[in-house]
Motif scaffolding. Structure first.
Motif, PDB file in Angstrom:
ATOM      1  N   GLN A  67       0.786  -1.142   0.019  1.00 28.45           N
ATOM      2  CA  GLN A  67      -0.022  -0.091   0.079  1.00 28.45           C
ATOM      3  C   GLN A  67       0.706   1.227  -0.056  1.00 28.45           C
ATOM      4  N   PHE A  68       1.955   1.425   0.852  1.00 27.26           N
ATOM      5  CA  PHE A  68       2.818   2.340   0.853  1.00 27.26           C
ATOM      6  C   PHE A  68       3.512   2.707  -0.609  1.00 27.26           C
ATOM      7  N   THR A  69       3.897   1.680  -1.142  1.00 24.68           N
ATOM      8  CA  THR A  69       4.404   1.501  -2.548  1.00 24.68           C
ATOM      9  C   THR A  69       3.505   2.329  -3.627  1.00 24.68           C
ATOM     10  N   GLN A  70       2.321   1.859  -3.380  1.00 24.86           N
ATOM     11  CA  GLN A  70       1.189   2.371  -4.272  1.00 24.86           C
ATOM     12  C   GLN A  70       1.180   3.573  -3.949  1.00 24.86           C
ATOM     13  N   LEU A  71       0.760   4.148  -2.827  1.00 27.68           N
ATOM     14  CA  LEU A  71       0.807   5.820  -2.471  1.00 27.68           C
ATOM     15  C   LEU A  71       2.001   6.511  -2.955  1.00 27.68           C
ATOM     16  N   TRP A  72       3.191   5.736  -3.047  1.00 29.36           N
ATOM     17  CA  TRP A  72       4.326   6.538  -3.310  1.00 29.36           C
ATOM     18  C   TRP A  72       4.357   6.658  -4.692  1.00 29.36           C
ATOM     19  N   GLN A  73       3.849   5.595  -5.406  1.00 26.55           N
ATOM     20  CA  GLN A  73       3.886   5.896  -6.946  1.00 26.55           C
ATOM     21  C   GLN A  73       2.730   6.852  -7.575  1.00 26.55           C
TER      22      GLN A  73
END
Ligand SMILES: Nc1ncnc2c1ncn2[C@@H]1O[C@H](COP(=O)(O)OP(=O)(O)O)[C@@H](O)[C@H]1O
Ligand SMILES: CSC[C@H]1O[C@H](OP(=O)(O)O)[C@H](O)[C@@H]1O
Length: 406
Positions: A308-314
């Protein structure tokens, strides 16, 4: 400074709580309310307010100008009630289903009126009883990813971020953590509390220079790294659960600190519960199944948090460096290392520091309790000292399993 009450502040009683809830027009008849003080935490009053005729209810949580667990000799700022209310409201912007709804904040009385979650149980109690919560990992991963990302420099403008840092300055509650989590348990300090028979293991810990050097680095990170608005006390007593619902409560320790602190505290309390099941689950098959579940929660929480953090990051990342190859990998590499280190500090402080956990302290058989506390100290030390070598989440679960079963 701690201990100074606001003008007009007075500690509420079961008789006076009605003055706080009456103006909210939540109840049909405030003369028919049943009110009990149910607080079992270390710091505050918690009043449960029920209207039997309508079945409506509310919680009124009030800060006292001192720490309830110690008494008036430990003055403590009432500002923590504002911090808690504000942090709950901030979290509700991103994860409304994962926090209690705040109905009203009264700064004068240092109290928060919030949703009654009495249909939930405190996660620590459920886990001690061996209850499985299938959605726990997904919900806590979501809480962590959403609240931490959206309050960080990865999402906020530098100006907004600094405004938030200012709003959540929480020096007195941070000082408690600095002392009780990072300092006192590693030295011969009067706040420590452990059975005499554990003295030789505690001496070994106090004499371990490498452990102290590594803990000093973690404390420094806690003191200085204003990464995101962290909950600040995310143990299993700060989480309410049912089979399909999870609510995070009690963010009065919230401040701008290291993202890894919240994740580490959550994992540490699962690890302590893992150890405690050598007592709480006498049937070996049941124990194996439950302990396996606890490690799956750790692995699943990390995996889903990262996803989820990666998704938000991207999709929502603001800083130009967030699109430079390798930056994200470096972030997660350091995050796991710090998570494991903070988890180690929490495991140690909950074993020999001032504030213990029922998981271990409720074990009636003294010898078993001692053996498991000894293992907890070993686990905490290994996590702190070897955190750089534990480069995958499975290394953390393998370490917990390895130390527990040695
Ligand atoms: N929203 C709520 N609904 C129902 N019970 C609550 C709620 N908030 C707190 N409680 C009860 O009060 C206890 C102490 O609350 P907590 O916020 O952890 O206080 P403290 O800050 O003193 O640790 C919890 O363990 C729980 O039993
Ligand atoms: C004197 S405060 C000790 C301890 O209590 C807090 O926990 P809680 O408010 O959930 O009972 C926090 O973990 C502090 O370190």
């Amino acid at each position: 400074m701690g201990g100074h009450a606001n003008a007009g502040y007075h500690p509420l009683t079961t008789e006076t709580v009605v003055q706080v809830v009456a103006p909210l027009n939540h109840f049909a008849d405030v003369n028919q309310l049943e009110i009990k003080e149910i607080g079992d935490g270390n710091l505050n009053y918690v009043f449960h307010v029920v209207e039997p005729a309508t079945g409506k209810s509310l919680i009124v949580k009030q800060a006292l100008p001192y720490a309830k667990v110690v008494g008036e000799s430990w003055p403590l700022t009432l500002d923590r009630a504002r911090i808690e209310s504000e942090a709950l409201r901030r979290a509700a912007e991103y994860v409304p289903a994962l926090v209690p709804k705040v109905h009203h904040t009264d700064e004068r009385l240092a109290c928060t009126v919030m949703e009654d979650l009495s249909d939930h149980v405190i996660l620590r109690k459920g886990l001690i009883q061996g209850q499985v919560y299938p959605k726990l990992a997904e919900h806590i991963a979501t809480f962590l990813a959403q609240t931490l990302f959206h309050t960080s420099d990865f999402f906020l403008s530098p100006m907004d971020k600094k405004e938030q840092v200012r709003a959540f300055i929480n020096p007195e509650l941070c000082k408690i953590t600095e002392d009780l989590v990072f300092t006192d348990p590693f030295f011969n300090h009067e706040t420590n509390d452990f059975p005499e028979a554990l003295q030789s293991s505690v001496d070994a810990l106090w004499n371990d220079l490498e452990l102290k050097r590594e803990t000093a680095k973690l404390k420094h990170a806690f003191l200085t790294r204003a990464e995101a608005l962290v909950h600040g006390d995310l143990h299993t007593g700060s989480i309410f659960v049912t089979t399909d619902s999870t609510k995070v409560i009690d963010p009065e320790f919230a401040y701008y600190g290291p993202i890894a602190f919240d994740i580490g505290q959550f994992f540490a309390n699962l690890a302590l519960n893992y150890l405690s099941h050598f007592h709480h689950s006498p049937d070996p098959q049941q124990r194996r199944t439950f302990q396996k579940y606890l490690l799956e929660v750790i692995e699943e929480t990390w995996a889903q948090f990262k996803e989820q953090f990666t998704q938000l990051w991207q999709t929502k990342g603001q800083d130009v460096y967030m699109r430079v190859a390798g930056v994200e990998d470096d972030f997660f590499e350091r995050l796991l290392e710090d998570t494991i280190g903070f988890a180690g500090c929490e495991v140690i402080r909950r074993t020999i520091g001032l504030a213990h956990v029922a998981d271990l302290d409720s074990i009636s058989d003294e010898e078993t309790q001692l053996r498991l506390k000894d293992k907890a100290l070993i686990l905490g030390s290994v996590l702190i000292k070897q955190r750089r070598q534990l480069t995958r989440i499975t290394h953390l679960s393998e370490t917990i399993r390895g130390v527990a079963h040695a």
